[in-house]
Design a protein around this motif. Sequence first.
Motif, PDB file in Angstrom:
ATOM      1  N   PRO A  73       0.787  -1.239   0.000  1.00 14.64           N
ATOM      2  CA  PRO A  73       0.000   0.000   0.000  1.00 14.64           C
ATOM      3  C   PRO A  73       0.818   1.288   0.000  1.00 14.64           C
ATOM      4  CG  PRO A  73       0.168  -0.848   2.227  1.00 14.64           C
ATOM      5  CD  PRO A  73       0.933  -1.807   1.343  1.00 14.64           C
ATOM      6  N   HIS A  75       3.798   4.365  -0.878  1.00 14.68           N
ATOM      7  CA  HIS A  75       4.110   5.218  -2.034  1.00 14.68           C
ATOM      8  C   HIS A  75       5.114   4.586  -2.986  1.00 14.68           C
ATOM      9  CE1 HIS A  75       8.143   6.357  -0.559  1.00 14.68           C
ATOM     10  NE2 HIS A  75       7.596   6.093   0.614  1.00 14.68           N
ATOM     11  N   ARG A 113      -4.667   1.657   1.349  1.00 15.87           N
ATOM     12  CA  ARG A 113      -5.021   0.235   1.185  1.00 15.87           C
ATOM     13  C   ARG A 113      -5.859   0.001  -0.060  1.00 15.87           C
ATOM     14  NH1 ARG A 113      -5.382   0.025   7.423  1.00 15.87           N
ATOM     15  NH2 ARG A 113      -3.547  -1.226   7.904  1.00 15.87           N
TER      16      ARG A 113
ATOM     17  N   PHE B 179       0.525  -1.788  10.812  1.00 16.72           N
ATOM     18  CA  PHE B 179       0.711  -2.335   9.469  1.00 16.72           C
ATOM     19  C   PHE B 179       1.001  -1.207   8.495  1.00 16.72           C
ATOM     20  CE2 PHE B 179      -2.116  -5.442  11.598  1.00 16.72           C
ATOM     21  CZ  PHE B 179      -1.166  -6.441  11.698  1.00 16.72           C
ATOM     22  N   GLU B 180       1.584  -1.604   7.364  1.00 19.99           N
ATOM     23  CA  GLU B 180       1.948  -0.624   6.342  1.00 19.99           C
ATOM     24  C   GLU B 180       0.797   0.304   5.966  1.00 19.99           C
ATOM     25  OE1 GLU B 180       3.388  -2.927   2.893  1.00 19.99           O
ATOM     26  OE2 GLU B 180       5.079  -1.541   3.063  1.00 19.99           O
ATOM     27  N   GLY B 181      -0.376  -0.289   5.777  1.00 23.49           N
ATOM     28  CA  GLY B 181      -1.508   0.476   5.254  1.00 23.49           C
ATOM     29  C   GLY B 181      -1.902   1.625   6.167  1.00 23.49           C
ATOM     30  N   THR B 182      -1.598   1.519   7.448  1.00 24.35           N
ATOM     31  CA  THR B 182      -1.969   2.554   8.406  1.00 24.35           C
ATOM     32  C   THR B 182      -1.068   3.782   8.290  1.00 24.35           C
ATOM     33  OG1 THR B 182      -2.607   0.774   9.899  1.00 24.35           O
ATOM     34  CG2 THR B 182      -2.444   2.970  10.863  1.00 24.35           C
ATOM     35  N   ILE B 183       0.191   3.548   7.910  1.00 23.50           N
ATOM     36  CA  ILE B 183       1.139   4.668   7.917  1.00 23.50           C
ATOM     37  C   ILE B 183       1.545   5.112   6.508  1.00 23.50           C
ATOM     38  CG2 ILE B 183       2.088   4.373  10.242  1.00 23.50           C
ATOM     39  CD1 ILE B 183       3.781   2.792   7.291  1.00 23.50           C
ATOM     40  N   ALA B 184       0.942   4.476   5.478  1.00 25.76           N
ATOM     41  CA  ALA B 184       1.384   4.749   4.110  1.00 25.76           C
ATOM     42  C   ALA B 184       1.210   6.214   3.720  1.00 25.76           C
ATOM     43  CB  ALA B 184       0.625   3.851   3.135  1.00 25.76           C
ATOM     44  N   ASP B 185       0.032   6.800   4.056  1.00 26.40           N
ATOM     45  CA  ASP B 185      -0.206   8.193   3.654  1.00 26.40           C
ATOM     46  C   ASP B 185       0.781   9.129   4.351  1.00 26.40           C
ATOM     47  OD1 ASP B 185      -2.235   7.416   1.982  1.00 26.40           O
ATOM     48  OD2 ASP B 185      -3.825   7.778   3.462  1.00 26.40           O
ATOM     49  N   LEU B 187       3.720   8.396   5.486  1.00 23.88           N
ATOM     50  CA  LEU B 187       5.071   8.178   4.979  1.00 23.88           C
ATOM     51  C   LEU B 187       5.267   8.867   3.634  1.00 23.88           C
ATOM     52  CD1 LEU B 187       7.712   6.648   5.661  1.00 23.88           C
ATOM     53  CD2 LEU B 187       6.886   4.802   4.191  1.00 23.88           C
ATOM     54  N   GLU B 188       4.231   8.821   2.805  1.00 23.67           N
ATOM     55  CA  GLU B 188       4.324   9.500   1.511  1.00 23.67           C
ATOM     56  C   GLU B 188       4.525  11.003   1.713  1.00 23.67           C
ATOM     57  OE1 GLU B 188       1.163   8.688  -1.242  1.00 23.67           O
ATOM     58  OE2 GLU B 188       2.308   9.599  -2.898  1.00 23.67           O
ATOM     59  N   GLN B 191       8.106  11.525   2.525  1.00 20.16           N
ATOM     60  CA  GLN B 191       8.893  11.373   1.285  1.00 20.16           C
ATOM     61  C   GLN B 191       8.817  12.638   0.433  1.00 20.16           C
ATOM     62  OE1 GLN B 191      10.754   8.330  -0.595  1.00 20.16           O
ATOM     63  NE2 GLN B 191      11.450  10.426  -0.867  1.00 20.16           N
ATOM     64  N   SER B 201       9.320   1.240   3.080  1.00 17.18           N
ATOM     65  CA  SER B 201       8.472   0.616   4.091  1.00 17.18           C
ATOM     66  C   SER B 201       8.563  -0.887   3.885  1.00 17.18           C
ATOM     67  CB  SER B 201       7.046   1.122   3.862  1.00 17.18           C
ATOM     68  OG  SER B 201       6.119   0.291   4.511  1.00 17.18           O
TER      69      SER B 201
END
Lengths: 250, 250
Positions: A73, A75, A113, B179-185, B187-188, B191, B201
Amino acid sequence: MRRTAALILIGNEILSGRTRDDNIQFLATRLGELGIPLREIRVIPDVRETIILTVTELRAKFDEVFTTGGIGPTHDDITAPCVAEAFGVPWEFHPATYDMLKAQFGEDFNTARQRMAKLPRGATPIPNPVSRAPGFSIGNVHVMAGVPRIMRAMFDELAPSLTPGSPVQSRTWYTTNLFEGTIADGLEAIQNTYPQLDLGSYPFHRDDGRRGVALVAKGQDQDALTQAAQAIYTLLKEKGGAPVEGEPPP
Amino acid sequence: MRRTAALILIGNEILSGRTRDDNIQFLATRLGELGIPLREIRVIPDVRETIILTVTELRAKFDEVFTTGGIGPTHDDITAPCVAEAFGVPWEFHPATYDMLKAQFGEDFNTARQRMAKLPRGATPIPNPVSRAPGFSIGNVHVMAGVPRIMRAMFDELAPSLTPGSPVQSRTWYTTNLFEGTIADGLEAIQNTYPQLDLGSYPFHRDDGRRGVALVAKGQDQDALTQAAQAIYTLLKEKGGAPVEGEPPP
């Protein structure tokens, strides 16, 4: 039937040394057993142009192309849209996958997600029994997760749908008291007698001082393999070795 | 200074699954420390055309190209003549290497072993403190043995002669309960604030059930790295994680 495969590992973690690869040997072995031996592997970063060019080049050169990595999921998970672009199709929500992931995540089914519910148009999902978000196949390209546990589960789901070739079989002899240079000429003569096989010579040199060489004959012609194995045994004996069938101990 | 490297593993043993690679992580790590990060890896069979084309393509694309494998005495050891052909120079006896190997092998210095005394014209030998037969550098291509113990010794000999870049440094945080999906936004967003860094990630999922995610910031700008590491820590806390600096335990 001779079939060929290529593997693309997508992501920066192998290139940076952060992670030791744990997917190549599994896929190489399984694809050999299926008669679709790996002929090339590339490890590339998650850079859009690089992914698109590599997929486009390799899917034209090999019967099957497998990728691992870059379908989560975050970037930097850009494998799916890049494969869509390589095929010239849109990257769009796959309704059955969307519904499945929505039911799984409930209120946590956020934008990040939701990316995992998008596939290239026309792709077939590869089920993911470990963590649900699927891989996919489109044409001769099979896109899997990079996490070894998930990749292996996906490959088990995918394997029955692959067209097998003649299985690659091998015979191995090793000896500890000879070096490559002593048997190289004899081995080349055996290779020339059985051009349909692939003969390899693999010296080993353990930290505890054990040294020697393993000779491997590999191919899809069982009769030639039996004869070459006999010839390798005879060569090793002639040169003063004590040949043992199988891989040298670690 | 930004410098880039590519690595070519030559030989069939990785492709067939016989051998698990033991060279990539060492070279990836050492080259990162030298500021010449690996940007692509290829694993190719010992097929003449493939070796020549791959060396030619990659030496034009990257500052430094390293190869491992295919420099022993056997019929499938064709890396050196292929590299000579890629550079358009003859593959010929290198007098100092010939004399050294002749002194080492004495009466056993047969035709097969004499191949190891041939280098592309103009190449500089890379000393081999383990088993003598050298690797070599020609232009920006560095040819080393495939046996990990020998490759590492050759790289140690070679490293001081390489032009370093700015070392790649990294900061890593992991947490087990996100989990990744929780922090993806989030983290982007980090970045996008630090485009000069490479943020990754890496979910982990151990056989004993431990799961979580490691976030890695990597780059050559130390100030940006410090700020991004703080932002990653804050993100993980905000999302309910218990961030720990470093790699997750195996």
